[in-house]
Design an enzyme around this catalytic site. Structure first.
Site, PDB file in Angstrom:
ATOM      1  N   PHE A 251       0.818  -1.208   0.000  1.00 52.46           N
ATOM      2  CA  PHE A 251       0.000   0.000   0.000  1.00 52.46           C
ATOM      3  C   PHE A 251       0.855   1.262   0.000  1.00 52.46           C
ATOM      4  CE2 PHE A 251      -2.038  -3.416   2.481  1.00 52.46           C
ATOM      5  CZ  PHE A 251      -2.956  -3.811   1.530  1.00 52.46           C
ATOM      6  N   ILE A 476       2.351  -7.971  -4.523  1.00 55.05           N
ATOM      7  CA  ILE A 476       2.061  -7.598  -3.132  1.00 55.05           C
ATOM      8  C   ILE A 476       0.597  -7.886  -2.803  1.00 55.05           C
ATOM      9  CG2 ILE A 476       3.911  -5.885  -3.139  1.00 55.05           C
ATOM     10  CD1 ILE A 476       1.761  -3.702  -3.368  1.00 55.05           C
ATOM     11  N   THR A 478      -1.498  -7.893  -5.464  1.00 55.54           N
ATOM     12  CA  THR A 478      -2.113  -7.258  -6.620  1.00 55.54           C
ATOM     13  C   THR A 478      -2.481  -8.245  -7.710  1.00 55.54           C
ATOM     14  OG1 THR A 478       0.197  -6.858  -7.099  1.00 55.54           O
ATOM     15  CG2 THR A 478      -1.071  -5.005  -6.311  1.00 55.54           C
ATOM     16  N   GLY A 519       2.082  -0.952 -11.907  1.00 60.20           N
ATOM     17  CA  GLY A 519       2.794  -2.228 -11.897  1.00 60.20           C
ATOM     18  C   GLY A 519       2.327  -3.190 -12.975  1.00 60.20           C
ATOM     19  N   LEU A 625      -7.154  -7.349 -17.297  1.00 55.28           N
ATOM     20  CA  LEU A 625      -6.282  -8.491 -17.569  1.00 55.28           C
ATOM     21  C   LEU A 625      -6.782  -9.766 -16.891  1.00 55.28           C
ATOM     22  CD1 LEU A 625      -2.953  -6.524 -17.115  1.00 55.28           C
ATOM     23  CD2 LEU A 625      -4.098  -7.089 -19.272  1.00 55.28           C
ATOM     24  N   ASN A 626      -7.401  -9.604 -15.723  1.00 57.63           N
ATOM     25  CA  ASN A 626      -8.014 -10.735 -15.023  1.00 57.63           C
ATOM     26  C   ASN A 626      -9.146 -10.172 -14.177  1.00 57.63           C
ATOM     27  OD1 ASN A 626      -8.757 -12.603 -13.004  1.00 57.63           O
ATOM     28  ND2 ASN A 626      -6.775 -13.632 -13.091  1.00 57.63           N
ATOM     29  N   GLN A 633      -8.983  -6.245  -6.365  1.00 58.65           N
ATOM     30  CA  GLN A 633      -8.283  -4.976  -6.159  1.00 58.65           C
ATOM     31  C   GLN A 633      -9.285  -3.857  -5.889  1.00 58.65           C
ATOM     32  OE1 GLN A 633      -5.244  -5.040  -5.206  1.00 58.65           O
ATOM     33  NE2 GLN A 633      -4.235  -3.912  -6.815  1.00 58.65           N
ATOM     34  N   GLY A 697      -4.275   1.331 -14.894  1.00 58.28           N
ATOM     35  CA  GLY A 697      -4.171   0.964 -13.479  1.00 58.28           C
ATOM     36  C   GLY A 697      -5.541   0.742 -12.846  1.00 58.28           C
ATOM     37  N   GLU A 700      -5.767   1.414  -7.533  1.00 59.64           N
ATOM     38  CA  GLU A 700      -5.966   2.567  -6.655  1.00 59.64           C
ATOM     39  C   GLU A 700      -7.245   3.342  -6.934  1.00 59.64           C
ATOM     40  OE1 GLU A 700      -1.419   3.808  -5.579  1.00 59.64           O
ATOM     41  OE2 GLU A 700      -2.123   4.415  -7.550  1.00 59.64           O
TER      42      GLU A 700
END
Lengths: 739, 170, 322
Positions: A251, A476, A478, A519, A625-626, A633, A697, A700
C-alpha cells in the site's frame, strides 16, 4: 544445457499504439477470471514472506527507538545491554536511516548521524541469539540525549508552510468567476494522518557471502530498493540482492527501503551471521511512513445550468524537514471537470512526526473525496441531481493542459453505475428512516492518474514448449503472478499451467515494481514485448509474418502449416527480452482510470454510528487483464475507502508527537463485519495511448471515489455535511439533535 | 524445561530453554512452521490463528510452555498445495485473499468457526441466542477477529458460505 | 518480555501465593508482558487446575474461574436465563480470544489506556507517584466518571459490566481463606492509588463467579464503538428490566467504557422502578447516572453518547410488547 536463441523487443510510448495485439491472439486465457497460480501456496502457508526461510544460524535484531522528539543521541547503555543474556551486538551506526526512502528514490534516504527528528525514530539495533533476548534487550536500552534547543513541531497549526512553485497553477480569474456565479461554494475540509497497515510487518533477513549481500525483505520495488540499500551501506548495487517472492501487502509503505534492511545488513556484516530484523507493529506504525493529514480549501462555482465556471483547490499537507515528497492532493483536480477559471495551490509544512510518504492512491485518495463532496454540495445548491451535475461537467479534453484524454468513459460509468445501484430510489436528504437509523445514498466520481514506468522482463520458451517468465516485479497481493502468467500464456498460445512466473528476485530483469497503479501495465507490457519477440522468432521459423502467425495450445499455425512448439524449437530455447519505456504519451494525452462509485449508509440518530449497507462501482480502466483479481483490487480499494471515511486516523500526542494509537486495536481498519456486499463492474475500454496491452491501473482508482460516496451518502441520510474525516460518531452526535 | 506437544499430528519433544517463547514463535522460529503469521503479536489481527485441541486461538497470546500435551493444528495441517482442504479450495476459487499474509489465519479461523456455528454457539449478531442460523452477517461477525488489509472480506464470506452450504446446514 | 520462572499449578491452592503471578488465558497478561508493562518474576499457569465448570446452584449459577468466555456465552443456562451475560461476552474481543480468555482472567484485565501501555510515558497505575501523561494527552478512550487527578483510565471489559448489572458475586480465595466480593465492588476507582485495579488482596485468587436467581424481563447489552466488531467500547449499557402492568418493576443498569470500573448507579434504578416508561423519566435517570461526569477533552462526547444510548436502550426495552 540446450542452446538458447536470444531475441529482444523494446517499445517507448511516444505514440498511439493502434494494433490491439491481444485482440488478435488465440489462446483466450487473458482477461479470464483465472484463479491465482500462487493461490495454493498462499492458502496452505507455504508461500514464504520476508521473515521466513531463515538461513541456518540466523540471529535476531530489535530496533531501539528514540524516546525524545528532537535532539541528538549522545550515549547508550551499551555495556549494560552487551552483558544481557544472548546479546551479540549493540549497533550504533550513522548509516541507520532517519526515515525510509520515498518511492522510486533509488538512493539513500536521510540517514541517522546521531540526530533525532521524531519520537520513535530508530537510533540503534540490539542483536541477540534469540528473538526473545533481542526484544528484551531492546526494551532495556536507555539513550542519553542532547537537546540542542530545536523546537519540535507536532501540529499542523504550529507548522511553517513552504509553497513550492512547481506545485501551484492558475488559469483565468477564479475570484471574479466566484462573484459572478449563480451558485458558489467555498469550504474547508480536513483529512487525518493515516497508516498503511500492511498485514505483514516490515522485516528483513540479511546475510553476506563472498562480500555479497542478500536480503529477504518485504519491499515493493526491488530495482530501486537495491540502489537505496547499496547507497545507504556505501557499497555497489552489484553487491546487493533482494528477495521478495511474496510480500504481505504494501500500500506504499514498502516502496522504499526502511530501517530493518539497513540495520540487518550492517549487523550481519559485523557478526558474520545472518540477522533477522522483524519489526514490531508499533515500530511499523512509528518508523515507516504515514499518509499526511491535509487541510483542503475547495472553491467551486457554476452557472444556472450547473456548468462549472471555476475550480479552486488549495491544500496544506506535511512531512519531516527535508523530505521532498508531499501528498499530491490536487493531482486529479485540474482535469476531472470543466471550469475555465482555476486556482491550484499546495503548501507543505514541516512536522516532527513519522515520515509522510505514498499511501495507496497518494493524492487522489484524500483529494477526490473532498472535491467530490464539494461537487455534491454545489449540485444540491443548484438543484440538480448529483449524477446529472457531473455529466454536465465532463470536459471534451483536459481543460488544464488542453490535451485530449487517452480514453475517458466517466459518463458511461456514471450512467451504468446509477442503473446498477438503483440510484433512482434515492430520496431527498434526511427523509428516509428505519427505526433509529437514517438511511442515505451517495455517489462520487473515481479518478486516478494512469502512469507507465520502465520495466524489463524475460520470457523463455523452453524446448518442451513450456515457458518461464522472469522479472524482479513483486506481487504484493495485486495479482502479478496471475496476470503475467496469463499475458505470457496468451501471447505464446499456451495453457496457463504451461507458464511459470518467477518474481521477487532483484537478480532478475528490473521491473517497474508495485506502486502507483503502474505495476501491471508496466511489467505486463514488458512481458508482452518479450513474448512478442519470441513470436517473431517462431514466425520466422514458420516462414510467416508475425501477423500471420497463430499460437494456440502449444502449436504454431501459419497458412496450412501447424507444428507443435517442441517440434519448432528443435531442442532450443528462445529467450525473449522485453523492455517498455514511458514516452511522450505521458504528456501529449491525459491518462487516467475512471469510475463511478455508490454507497448506501445507515446513520444511528442515537449513537452517531455509521454503517455502510452496500456499495457498487463501475470502472473503466482499459483492458481488464483478469476480472477476478481486478475485482479483488477494487473491493480492497473500496474497503480502504471505508476506513478513511469512517474509522482511520493516526493520533499524535500534541505535546511530544507520540503516535498514540500505534497498534491494530486502536488504529481501526475495517473488520469483516464493517464491510457489506460490494458490486463491481468493468466497462469495455481500451487505451491505445497507455501501453501495448491497452490496459490501465486498477489498484488505486477504487479507493478514490469511496470516501466521497460515503460522505455524500451520510449527507443524504442526515442532511448534514461532515467536512472532517473520519466521520466518527462523536462528530455525528454533535451535529444531530437527540432523537 | 521439557515440552511435549503434537503439531499437525507430529509429536515434538522439545527442550524449551526460554519460557518466554510464545506458541507462535515456537512454530515459526523453532519448528520452521512459518505458515502461521505474525501480524501484530498482540491478539489484534488474527494472522496467528491456530487450533489448539480443536479450538481456534491466537498463538501469539499464549506461551508455548502452556501447551504441554496439547494438539496444535496449523494451516500446514489443514491441507497442502497438492491436497487442498475444501476451505482452502474455496478461498482460491473465490479469491478470498490478495497478499496472502492473513490468509492462513483466515482459513484456520474459518474452519473452526463453522464448527462453532454448527454447535449452535451464538454471536453478537444472532437475533435469537438459541436459534443460530447461517447468514452472511454471522460469518462476517465470527470472522471479524481476522483482519485483512487487502480487504478480501466479501470474497472470504463467499468462500466460507460455499463451504458451509456444502457441509450441510449449521 | 523480562525473563521469568514458569511453573504449572496442579491445584488452585498453589496459585494463592503473593509471590506468583497467575496466568490463565494470557490474552491480556502476555500482551502487557511483551511491552514490559507487566514484568512478573514468577508465573504460574492455572489452566489445568479445574474450576472450569458451570453448574446450577439453587436458582442461581456458579461459574468456575477457568470457564472460557466462549463456553460461558454459549452455555444453555446462561443463554436462556442470563442472556445479558451472553450478550456482553459476545460483544467483546474476537472468537479466538473468547476461546482462550477465562472468567477470572477477564475480570483481571487491565486498562487499555495507551499511556499505561507505553513504558516511556508517565503512569501512576504502572509506577505509582510518577504522574499521568494521559491527562492532557489523547483521551478518546478515557473515563468521564469517577476519575481522579492520578488516573483517568477506564476498565475496558464487557463481561464485568453485565455481571455488575446482574448482581453477581466474585468468589476469591487466599491463604487467609475464602471470601465473596459483589461484582459491583470488585473493581475500584483510581483515587490516589490507581495501581490497584480491584479489591483482590495479594495472594488471593478468583475461584469463580456466582449469579443469583435470574432477573427475567428484557435484557440488553448495547455496546457503542468505532467499528462494528473487535473493538473496545466507547460506551456500553447493560440493562435488565422487568415490566408488570405497564410499569418497570425491576431495573438493573450498568455501564462500560466510562470509568475505572463498571459503573452502576442504584439511584437511577430506583428512580425508574415502579414507574411507567416515559421519556422525561429516562432523562432524569440519565441525569442521575451522569452526575459529576466530566470529560477530558477528546472524550467529552461520551457524556452525550452515554445519555443517548441509555435513553434509547430504555426506550427500546420498555417499548412495544414489553
Amino acid at each position: 544445457m540446450s542452446d538458447t536463441v536470444q531475441v529482444e523487443r523494446q517499445q517507448k510510448m511516444d505514440s498511439r499504439e493502434d494494433t490491439d495485439f491481444f485482440g488478435g491472439t488465440a489462446q483466450g486465457v487473458l482477461s479470464t477470471a483465472m484463479d491465482r497460480p500462487d493461490g495454493p501456496q498462499k492458502v496452505t502457508g507455504t508461500a514464504t514472506y520476508a521473515d521466513e526461510d531463515h538461513p541456518p544460524g540466523t540471529v535476531f535484531g530489535w530496533l531501539v527507538r528514540a524516546t525524545v522528539t528532537r535532539g541528538f543521541v549522545t550515549g547508550l547503555n551499551t555495556d549494560e545491554l552487551r552483558a544481557m543474556p544472548g546479546v551479540l551486538l549493540v549497533l550504533r551506526d550513522d548509516r541507520l536511516l532517519r526515515n525510509p526512502a520515498q518511492g522510486q528514490a533509488g538512493r539513500a534516504p536521510v540517514q541517522f548521524k546521531g540526530e533525532v527528528a521524531y519520537k520513535g525514530q530508530p537510533i540503534a539495533l540490539v542483536v541477540a541469539e534469540s528473538f526473545e533476548q533481542a526484544r528484551h534487550a531492546g526494551l532495556a536500552a536507555k539513550a542519553d540525549y542532547l537537546d540542542r534547543g530545536g523546537k519540535a513541531v507536532i501540529c499542523p497549526e504550529d507548522a511553517e508552510f513552504e509553497t513550492p512553485k512547481a506545485k501551484q497553477s492558475s488559469m483565468g480569474d477564479l475570484d471574479a468567476a466566484m462573484t459572478a456565479a449563480a451558485h458558489r461554494l467555498d469550504g474547508e475540509w480536513t483529512t487525518p494522518s493515516m497508516s498503511h497497515v500492511a498485514m505483514e510487518p516490515h522485516s528483513a533477513v540479511a546475510w553476506w557471502e563472498d562480500g555479497k549481500l542478500t536480503v529477504r525483505a518485504s519491499q515493493q520495488m526491488l530495482k530501486h530498493n537495491v540502489k537505496e540499500l547499496a547507497d545507504s551501506l556505501g557499497i555497489s548495487p552489484a553487491m546487493v540482492r533482494i528477495l521478495a517472492p511474496f510480500v504481505g501487502g504494501g500500500f506504499g509503505s514498502k516502496l522504499g527501503i526502511s530501517h530493518e534492511s539497513v540495520a540487518a545488513a550492517i549487523a550481519a556484516r559485523k557478526l558474520g551471521r545472518p540477522v533477522a530484523v522483524p519489526l514490531h507493529r508499533r515500530q511499523v506504525c512509528e518508523t515507516t511512513t504515514r499518509r499526511s493529514e491535509s487541510r483542503q480549501r475547495v472553491r467551486l462555482c457554476c452557472d444556472r445550468d450547473g456548468v462549472l465556471t471555476g475550480v479552486g483547490h488549495e491544500v496544506w499537507v506535511s512531512n519531516l524537514p527535508g523530505e521532498t515528497f508531499s501528498e499530491p492532493v490536487t493531482q486529479s483536480t485540474p482535469f476531472t471537470y470543466r471550469g475555465e477559471n482555476r486556482e491550484i495551490a499546495h503548501h507543505v509544512g514541516r512536522l516532527n512526526i513519522t515520515c509522510a510518504g505514498s499511501m495507496r492512491a497518494p493524492g487522489e485518495a484524500i483529494g477526490v473525496p473532498v472535491t467530490e463532496a464539494a461537487i455534491d454540495e454545489l449540485a444540491e445548491m443548484a438543484g440538480i441531481d448529483p449524477i446529472e451535475f457531473r455529466l454536465r461537467n465532463i470536459p471534451e479534453e483536459d481543460p488544464s493542459k488542453e490535451i485530449p484524454y487517452s480514453s475517458n468513459r466517466l459518463a458511461d460509468c456514471l450512467r451504468r453505475g446509477a442503473e446498477l445501484f438503483g440510484w433512482s430510489e434515492r430520496k431527498p436528504a434526511g427523509t428516509r428512516r428505519e427505526g433509529e437509523w437514517l438511511i442515505g445514498m451517495g455517489m462520487a466520481t473515481a479518478v486516478r492518474v494512469n502512469m507507465l514506468q520502465e520495466s524489463e522482463a524475460r520470457v523463455v520458451l523452453l524446448p518442451d514448449g513450456s515457458a518461464r517468465v522472469e522479472t524482479d516485479m513483486t506481487d504484493i497481493g495485486t495479482g502479478s503472478y496471475s496476470i503475467l502468467t496469463q499475458i505470457a500464456a496468451e501471447a505464446l498460445g499456451l495453457p496457463a499451467d504451461r507458464v511459470t512466473t518467477v518474481l521477487g528476485d532483484s537478480d532478475l530483469p528490473p521491473a517497474a515494481g508495485s506502486g502507483g497503479s503502474f505495476g501491471a501495465a508496466s511489467s505486463g507490457s514488458s512481458v508482452t514485448l518479450a513474448a512478442q519477440a519470441v513470436r517473431e522468432e517462431l514466425a520466422k521459423r514458420m516462414g510467416a509474418d508475425p501477423g500471420e502467425l497463430t499460437l494456440k495450445d502449444g502449436h504454431a499455425i501459419a497458412g496450412n502449416t501447424r507444428r507443435s512448439l517442441p517440434d519448432l524449437l528443435g531442442g532450443e530455447a528462445i529467450e525473449g527480452k522485453g523492455t517498455i519505456k514511458p514516452g511522450s504519451n505521458a504528456r501529449s494525452v491525459r491518462q487516467a482510470s475512471w469510475g463511478a462509485q455508490f454507497a448506501e449508509v445507515a446513520v444511528s440518530a442515537v449513537t452517531g454510528e455509521v454503517q455502510v449497507r452496500r456499495m457498487a462501482a463501475v470502472f473503466a480502466a482499459g483492458r481488464v487483464l483478469n476480472p477476478k483479481t481486478a475485482r479483488s483490487q477494487c473491493i480492497g480499494g473500496m474497503v480502504f475507502g471505508i476506513g478513511s471515511a469512517l474509522t482511520e486516523e493516526s493520533h499524535y500526542d500534541r505535546r511530544d508527537g507520540s503516535f498514540v494509537n500505534r497498534d491494530l486495536a486502536e488504529y481501526k481498519i475495517p473488520a469483516n463485519l464493517d464491510v457489506p456486499k460490494i458490486e463491481i463492474e468493468f466497462l469495455e475500454d481500451r487505451d491505445a495511448w497507455a501501453n501495448p496491452m491497452q490496459a490501465k491501473g486498477i489498484g488505486e482508482v477504487a479507493v478514490c471515489g469511496t470516501a466521497g460516496a460515503i460522505l455524500n451518502a451520510i449527507a443524504n441520510a442526515t442532511g448534514v455535511r461532515f467536512r472532517h474525516l473520519p466521520v466518527t460518531l462523536d462528530k455525528v452526535i454533535a451535529a444531530l439533535p437527540r432523537p | 524445561m521439557q515440552l511435549r506437544l503434537t503439531v499437525n499430528g507430529t509429536e515434538h519433544a522439545l527442550d524449551l530453554s526460554d519460557p518466554r517463547v510464545t506458541l507462535l514463535d515456537l512454530l515459526r522460529y523453532r519448528l520452521g512452521l512459518t505458515g502461521t503469521k505474525k501480524g501484530c503479536d498482540h491478539g489484534q489481527c488474527g494472522a496467528c490463528t491456530v487450533l489448539v485441541n480443536g479450538r481456534r486461538m491466537n498463538s501469539c497470546l499464549s506461551l508455548a510452555a502452556m501447551h504441554e500435551g496439547d494438539e496444535v493444528t496449523t494451516v500446514e495441517g489443514i491441507g497442502t498445495p497438492d491436497n487442498l482442504a475444501p476451505m482452502q479450495e474455496a478461498f482460491v476459487r473465490h479469491d478470498g485473499f490478495q497478499c496472502g499474509y492473513c490468509t492462513p489465519g483466515q482459513i484456520v479461523s474459518a474452519t473452526a468457526m463453522l464448527k462453532e456455528l454448527a454447535a449452535g454457539w451464538p454471536s453478537q449478531v444472532s437475533g435469537d441466542l438459541d436459534a443460530v442460523a447461517l447468514s452472511d452477517d454471522e460469518i462476517r461477525e465470527r470472522m471479524s477477529g481476522n483482519l485483512c488489509r487487502c480487504a478480501a472480506y466479501p470474497n472470504i464470506v463467499e468462500a466460507i458460505r460455499e463451504v458451509a452450504e456444502q457441509e450441510g446446514p449449521a | 518480555m523480562r525473563p521469568f520462572d514458569f511453573q504449572r499449578a496442579s491445584g488452585a491452592a498453589e496459585a494463592m501465593d503473593p509471590g506468583l503471578r497467575v496466568i490463565a488465558g494470557g490474552t491480556n497478561l502476555l500482551d502487557l508482558m511483551k511491552h514490559e508493562v507487566e514484568t512478573p518474576a514468577r508465573l504460574i499457569d492455572v489452566n489445568h487446575v479445574g474450576l472450569d465448570e458451570v453448574r446450577r446452584e439453587g436458582e442461581g449459577l456458579r461459574i468456575g474461574a477457568l470457564v472460557r468466555n466462549s463456553d460461558l456465552a454459549a452455555h444453555e443456562a446462561v443463554r436462556r436465563d442470563w442472556p445479558l451475560l451472553s450478550r456482553a461476552i459476545l460483544a467483546g474481543a474476537s472468537g479466538q480470544i473468547r476461546n482462550r480468555a477465562t472468567t477470572g482472567g477477564n475480570l483481571m484485565q487491565r486498562t487499555r489506556c495507551p499511556y499505561f501501555y507505553d513504558i516511556h510515558a508517565r503512569c501512576n497505575k504502572r509506577e505509582p507517584g510518577q504522574g499521568c501523561d494521559a491527562i492532557g494527552g489523547f483521551t478518546r478512550s478515557h473515563a468521564i466518571l469517577g476519575a481522579s487527578e492520578a488516573c483517568i483510565a477506564t476498565y475496558p471489559g464487557d463481561m464485568a459490566v453485565a455481571l455488575t448489572a446482574l448482581d453477581a458475586v466474585v468468589e476469591v480465595e487466599g491463604q487467609g481463606g475464602a471470601r465473596e466480593i459483589p461484582a459491583a465492588g470488585f473493581h475500584r476507582l483510581p483515587g490516589d492509588d490507581p495501581s490497584r485495579d480491584n479489591d483482590l488482596r495479594p495472594g488471593e485468587f478468583i475461584t469463580g463467579v456466582r449469579l443469583p436467581a435470574p432477573l427475567g424481563g428484557r435484557q440488553v447489552y448495547r455496546k457503542v464503538r468505532d467499528r462494528r466488531s473487535y473493538a473496545f467500547a466507547l460506551v456500553s449499557v447493560a440493562l435488565a428490566v422487568t415490566m408488570e402492568g405497564g410499569r418497570m418493576t425491576r431495573v438493573r443498569l450498568a455501564f462500560g467504557g466510562v470509568a475505572h470500573k463498571p459503573w452502576r448507579v442504584p439511584e437511577a434504578e430506583a428512580l425508574l422502578e415502579g414507574h411507567a416508561p416515559h421519556a422525561a423519566l429516562f432523562d432524569r435517570a440519565a441525569d442521575a447516572v451522569l452526575e459529576g461526569a466530566r470529560g477530558q477533552g477528546d472524550n467529552d462526547f461520551k457524556i452525550e453518547l452515554l445519555r443517548r444510548t441509555l435513553v434509547a436502550t430504555l426506550t427500546d426495552a420498555t417499548g412495544d410488547a414489553a
